[in-house]
Design an enzyme around this catalytic site. Structure first.
Site, PDB file in Angstrom:
ATOM      1  N   GLU A  47       0.766  -1.318  -0.140  1.00 57.07           N
ATOM      2  CA  GLU A  47       0.207  -0.135   0.067  1.00 57.07           C
ATOM      3  C   GLU A  47       0.697   1.172   0.088  1.00 57.07           C
ATOM      4  O   GLU A  47       1.602   1.211   0.765  1.00 57.07           O
ATOM      5  CB  GLU A  47      -0.979  -0.075   1.368  1.00 57.07           C
ATOM      6  CG  GLU A  47      -2.169  -0.798   1.272  1.00 57.07           C
ATOM      7  CD  GLU A  47      -2.853  -0.194   2.336  1.00 57.07           C
ATOM      8  OE1 GLU A  47      -3.211   0.383   2.982  1.00 57.07           O
ATOM      9  OE2 GLU A  47      -3.721  -1.537   2.973  1.00 57.07           O
TER      10      GLU A  47
ATOM     11  N   ASP B 146      -7.015   8.288   9.456  1.00 55.05           N
ATOM     12  CA  ASP B 146      -5.819   7.794   9.895  1.00 55.05           C
ATOM     13  C   ASP B 146      -5.648   8.373  11.445  1.00 55.05           C
ATOM     14  O   ASP B 146      -5.866   9.463  12.035  1.00 55.05           O
ATOM     15  CB  ASP B 146      -4.591   8.425   9.115  1.00 55.05           C
ATOM     16  CG  ASP B 146      -4.525   7.511   8.061  1.00 55.05           C
ATOM     17  OD1 ASP B 146      -4.507   6.597   7.965  1.00 55.05           O
ATOM     18  OD2 ASP B 146      -4.774   8.255   6.654  1.00 55.05           O
TER      19      ASP B 146
END
Length: 262
Positions: free
Chosen positions: A49, A60
């Site tokens: 990723e 996040d």
């Protein structure tokens, strides 16, 4: 469809589960991030990723938020992300690369241009955490044209109806978020709850499901790998990259991968 499906087929034959490794382009600087990416790829990463920095990374946690901020301060642009992907692709021709990006940069750059350039530089698909499947039709149509794989996210709160929708939207794999909230390494994970949800996914969906958010240790990988098709590790790797502990990064990846071999 492509490298992602091939990878899961290959892992199944080897009786292994997938290690999906996430790092941020340009954190703590471009050169170090390139070294970090190469290190995780050399030491057992099955699917990569590639993090594209964004100013408002809502999904996040603190570690990755800092990585976004630093990468942006370093002036990382789409061109840099593409350059990194192209460089890695030459060295690692068979490993699937997923671009982890929020929707705004795709929209700003233009769907057609974003997809075309991503494909040209070796990207296999996108994970777009702030784009739900029901709003992804326009992007998916362009992605299809460039043979890019859309990887939707499912949550612990996803209903059966929602899981079906996620599965229909997925081209080659789905990504199950193991805990509510933001990303980040955790000491303990609610295995039973995660297992129950993954079993529900399996019942409703025939595509591989990987589990992320909170995975940081070999025992997490082993436990989750016993019922899912793979694990996603982000914050724990990003933290080491940020500290320029490249060798430690390789060792952690080796360790995590060990936990995913039967």
């Amino acid at each position: 469809m492509g490298r992602i499906s091939d990878k899961f087929t290959e892992l199944k034959e080897k009786r292994e589960k997938a290690l999906v490794s996430y790092l941020m382009v340009g954190y703590p600087d471009y050169e170090t991030s390139l070294k970090a990416f190469k290190e995780v790829l050399k030491n057992g990463t099955d699917i990569l990723e590639i993090g594209f920095p964004f100013s408002d990374p809502v999904a996040d946690g603190p570690t990755i938020q800092v990585a976004h901020e630093v990468a942006l301060k370093n002036g990382i642009r789409f061109e840099d992300v593409l350059e990194l992907s192209e460089t890695l692709r030459k060295e690692f021709p068979d490993i699937p690369f997923l671009l982890m990006t929020y929707y705004n940069p795709i929209f700003r750059i233009g769907l057609e241009k974003f997809c075309r350039l991503s494909r040209e530089k070796g990207i296999d698909g996108f994970i777009v955490p702030d784009l739900p499947p029901e709003e992804a039709e326009e992007l998916k149509a362009v992605m299809k044209k460039y043979v890019l794989s859309f990887v939707p996210l499912g949550a612990p709160t996803s209903t059966r109806k929602r899981i079906k929708l996620i599965c229909e939207a997925a081209d080659e794999m789905t990504y199950f978020v193991s805990v509510t909230g933001t990303t980040g390494a955790r000491e303990k994970l609610p295995y039973e709850r995660i297992k129950k949800k993954v079993e529900e996914y399996r019942e409703l969906c025939d595509k591989p499901v990987v589990v992320g958010f909170g995975v940081s240790k070999k025992e997490h990988a082993r436990e989750i790998g016993s019922f899912a098709d793979g694990v996603v590790v982000g914050s724990a790797l990003v933290k080491l990259a940020g500290q320029k502990k490249i060798e430690d990064l390789g060792n952690l990846v080796k360790e995590l991968k060990e936990g995913l071999r039967e």
